[in-house]
Write a protein that holds these residues in place. Structure first.
Motif, short mmCIF file in Angstrom:
data_model
loop_
_atom_site.label_atom_id
_atom_site.label_comp_id
_atom_site.label_asym_id
_atom_site.label_seq_id
_atom_site.Cartn_x
_atom_site.Cartn_y
_atom_site.Cartn_z
N ARG A 120 -14.06 -3.88 0.05
CA ARG A 120 -12.66 -4.30 0.02
C ARG A 120 -11.78 -3.08 0.18
O ARG A 120 -12.09 -2.02 -0.37
CB ARG A 120 -12.35 -5.00 -1.30
N GLN A 121 -10.70 -3.24 0.91
CA GLN A 121 -9.73 -2.16 1.01
C GLN A 121 -8.32 -2.72 1.03
O GLN A 121 -8.09 -3.80 1.58
CB GLN A 121 -9.97 -1.29 2.25
N VAL A 122 -7.42 -2.01 0.40
CA VAL A 122 -6.00 -2.35 0.38
C VAL A 122 -5.25 -1.07 0.71
O VAL A 122 -5.41 -0.07 0.02
CB VAL A 122 -5.56 -2.89 -1.00
N ILE A 123 -4.45 -1.12 1.76
CA ILE A 123 -3.69 0.05 2.20
C ILE A 123 -2.24 -0.34 2.35
O ILE A 123 -1.92 -1.36 2.96
CB ILE A 123 -4.23 0.60 3.54
N SER A 124 -1.35 0.46 1.75
CA SER A 124 0.08 0.24 1.91
C SER A 124 0.74 1.55 2.33
O SER A 124 0.27 2.62 1.98
CB SER A 124 0.70 -0.29 0.61
N GLU A 125 1.82 1.46 3.07
CA GLU A 125 2.52 2.65 3.54
C GLU A 125 3.66 3.09 2.63
O GLU A 125 3.93 4.27 2.51
CB GLU A 125 3.05 2.43 4.96
N ILE A 126 4.37 2.15 2.02
CA ILE A 126 5.49 2.52 1.14
C ILE A 126 5.32 1.76 -0.17
O ILE A 126 5.55 0.56 -0.20
CB ILE A 126 6.85 2.18 1.78
N PRO A 127 4.93 2.41 -1.23
CA PRO A 127 4.46 3.79 -1.28
C PRO A 127 3.08 3.88 -0.64
O PRO A 127 2.36 2.90 -0.55
CB PRO A 127 4.40 4.11 -2.77
N LYS A 128 2.69 5.10 -0.25
CA LYS A 128 1.42 5.29 0.44
C LYS A 128 0.28 5.24 -0.57
O LYS A 128 0.09 6.15 -1.36
CB LYS A 128 1.41 6.61 1.19
N ASN A 129 -0.45 4.14 -0.55
CA ASN A 129 -1.60 3.90 -1.43
C ASN A 129 -2.80 3.47 -0.61
O ASN A 129 -2.64 2.77 0.39
CB ASN A 129 -1.31 2.75 -2.41
N GLN A 130 -3.97 3.85 -1.06
CA GLN A 130 -5.22 3.35 -0.49
C GLN A 130 -6.15 3.04 -1.66
O GLN A 130 -6.32 3.86 -2.55
CB GLN A 130 -5.87 4.39 0.42
N TRP A 131 -6.75 1.87 -1.61
CA TRP A 131 -7.70 1.44 -2.64
C TRP A 131 -8.93 0.88 -1.94
O TRP A 131 -8.80 0.01 -1.08
CB TRP A 131 -7.05 0.39 -3.52
N TYR A 132 -10.10 1.40 -2.28
CA TYR A 132 -11.34 0.96 -1.65
C TYR A 132 -12.35 0.62 -2.73
O TYR A 132 -12.48 1.34 -3.72
CB TYR A 132 -11.96 2.07 -0.79
#
Length: 171
Positions: free
Chosen positions: A106-118
């Motif tokens: 699973r991955q969740v990526i957002s740009e504002i704010p810049k977050n990455q979760w794997y």
């Protein structure tokens, strides 16, 4: 089977020990590199990066890292490189998760704010995680936060253990 967060916390003291040791040994490691070349021999390389030598900042275009240095300036640049990338080899070889056959579940990526979760899983079914965040500060700086095991394998063999919290300057 140990849960990923519990395993991460079990490894944390060893990681902090090896990072502190890299900081303490960085002047000596840089001095050795002036004799042996930009890649340290054997397990000494584990105090730096496995995917680059002591002059990796030049090839990567890192601000402040210059080619054609010698003597004290080259020594200082290599001390700084070790402190910028302390113990990546230990974090990969000793505390890392095997990359062969691992998958991102699973991955969740957002740009504002810049977050990455794997959430990732090894070929043997062991789960592990990676969290990255760039928290804007001021004046072109941000707080870089990396926790867990890096989502990509820099050395092609292991996802290295990550505990990195510190200010960085935008390039």
């Amino acid at each position: 089977m140990i849960k990923p967060v519990a395993l991460y916390l079990v490894y944390l003291p060893a990681n902090l020990f090896f990072v502190a040791l890299a900081y303490l040994l960085s002047p000596l490691l840089a001095a050795i590199s002036l004799v042996t070349g930009p890649k340290l021999p054997g397990v000494l390389q584990w105090f730096s990066t496995l995917d680059a030598d002591f002059d990796g900042g030049i090839a990567q275009g890192v601000i402040g890292y210059k080619a054609d240095l010698s003597g004290w300036r080259l020594w200082w640049q290599r001390v700084c490189w070790t402190c910028r990338n302390p113990s990546h080899g230990w974090q990969s070889e000793l505390l890392g998760m095997p990359a062969d056959g691992s998958v991102i579940v699973r991955q969740v990526i957002s740009e504002i704010p810049k977050n990455q979760w794997y959430i990732m899983e090894t070929a043997n079914g062991a789960r592990f995680f990676c969290f990255k965040r760039d928290q804007p500060l001021f004046g072109g700086y941000y707080l870089k936060i990396w926790l867990g095991w890096v989502n990509k394998s820099y050395d092609g063999r292991n996802h290295h253990y990550a505990f990195q919290i510190g200010p960085k300057r935008r390039q």
